[in-house]
Design a protein around this motif. Sequence first.
Motif, short mmCIF file in Angstrom:
data_model
loop_
_atom_site.label_atom_id
_atom_site.label_comp_id
_atom_site.label_asym_id
_atom_site.label_seq_id
_atom_site.Cartn_x
_atom_site.Cartn_y
_atom_site.Cartn_z
N ILE A 25 37.64 39.38 34.42
CA ILE A 25 37.56 40.65 33.68
C ILE A 25 38.79 40.80 32.78
O ILE A 25 38.71 41.31 31.66
CB ILE A 25 37.46 41.84 34.65
N GLU B 245 28.11 41.37 34.83
CA GLU B 245 28.40 40.64 36.07
C GLU B 245 27.26 39.70 36.44
O GLU B 245 26.11 40.13 36.59
CB GLU B 245 28.64 41.61 37.21
N HIS C 272 38.27 39.46 29.46
CA HIS C 272 37.47 40.31 28.58
C HIS C 272 38.37 41.23 27.76
O HIS C 272 38.18 41.40 26.55
CB HIS C 272 36.50 41.15 29.40
N SER D 78 24.68 45.79 35.65
CA SER D 78 24.61 45.01 34.42
C SER D 78 23.19 44.97 33.87
O SER D 78 22.99 44.99 32.64
CB SER D 78 25.15 43.60 34.65
N SER E 170 31.18 44.06 29.41
CA SER E 170 31.25 43.17 30.57
C SER E 170 29.93 43.18 31.34
O SER E 170 29.35 44.24 31.60
CB SER E 170 32.39 43.60 31.50
N ALA F 230 30.15 39.75 27.46
CA ALA F 230 31.07 38.90 28.23
C ALA F 230 30.64 38.83 29.69
O ALA F 230 30.46 39.86 30.34
CB ALA F 230 32.49 39.45 28.12
N ASN G 274 38.99 31.84 31.33
CA ASN G 274 37.74 32.07 30.62
C ASN G 274 37.23 30.73 30.11
O ASN G 274 38.00 29.80 29.93
CB ASN G 274 37.94 33.05 29.46
N THR H 154 31.11 37.67 33.71
CA THR H 154 32.13 37.51 34.74
C THR H 154 31.42 37.31 36.08
O THR H 154 30.23 37.57 36.20
CB THR H 154 33.08 38.71 34.80
N ASP I 251 30.87 32.20 28.44
CA ASP I 251 30.83 33.57 28.94
C ASP I 251 31.07 34.63 27.87
O ASP I 251 31.08 35.82 28.19
CB ASP I 251 31.85 33.76 30.06
#
Length: 285
Positions: free
Chosen positions: A152, A170, A155, A208, A168, A144, A129, A146, A134
């Motif tokens: 992931i 993307e 996270h 997302s 999360s 977060a 990370n 990714t 992020d």
Amino acid sequence: MTVLDTRVRPFAAREPRTRHYVMCAPDHFAVEYSINPWMNPDVPVDTTLARQQWDDLRATYQRLGHRVDVIDPAPGQPDMVFAANGGLVVGDRAYGARFTYPERAAEAGVFATWLRTQGLIVTDPSHTNEGEGDFLALGSMILAGTGFRTSIAAHIEAAAALDRPVVSLELVDPRFYHLDTALAVLDDGNGDAASNVAYYPGAFSPHSRRALRDLFPEAIIATEADAAVLGLNAVSDGQHVVLPSQAHQLAEQLDQRGYLPVPIDLSEFLKSGGSVKCCTMERHR
């Protein structure tokens, strides 16, 4: 020197909250390798101008009433100026960084050691990370990213380390390799205002984008042109939004929503794929 906008708006003013930032001096800043689409070692950095721009950013935060701590840079770490990548701090806890590329790996230990000297409880990560690159903290959750630099699994690890739920998101466009290049937190929800963000939809996967629409129906939607100059790599105190001076339309959108845009030129740092937020770690509540 940045001139702060003090015009009176015809609507209720937003309320700023004093923040605590951490920056790292650009003593060793250069583009010596290429680990993102912005970096080209053949394009020289004007180190004198970079220092002036960084000093202007720090002075801007201080004029706005915020505290700025400065960590000493480590020799041989040209990207350490991007302090946001060094970890995520919430309250008295910190989740450390574990960089994707070996060129930046040594930064993680320097930041973790410094955070411990500040009395923070630091969790050393097991998973890749890149700190606030992020992970963007709100009062009720952590957003977060990714897809390029943060796994992931990190996270899940961050949620446990900081005791805060993680959403999360993307990333799918290599230009926006960190979440903080595609999304800016405007209100974190810790004050009277509801949490809100600005983002560029094209940086995110369809699911997302749906999550962001559901979470932030009042979000500011940035244009590709403003995203392409890292206009969303911005820092907000709930009223003042410090953002790259090249993001003209985003500044207008912020003004229309009652924020006070504070444009600043960090063009030398754009050569390395960074701007305002990249240079700024925040010690969140």
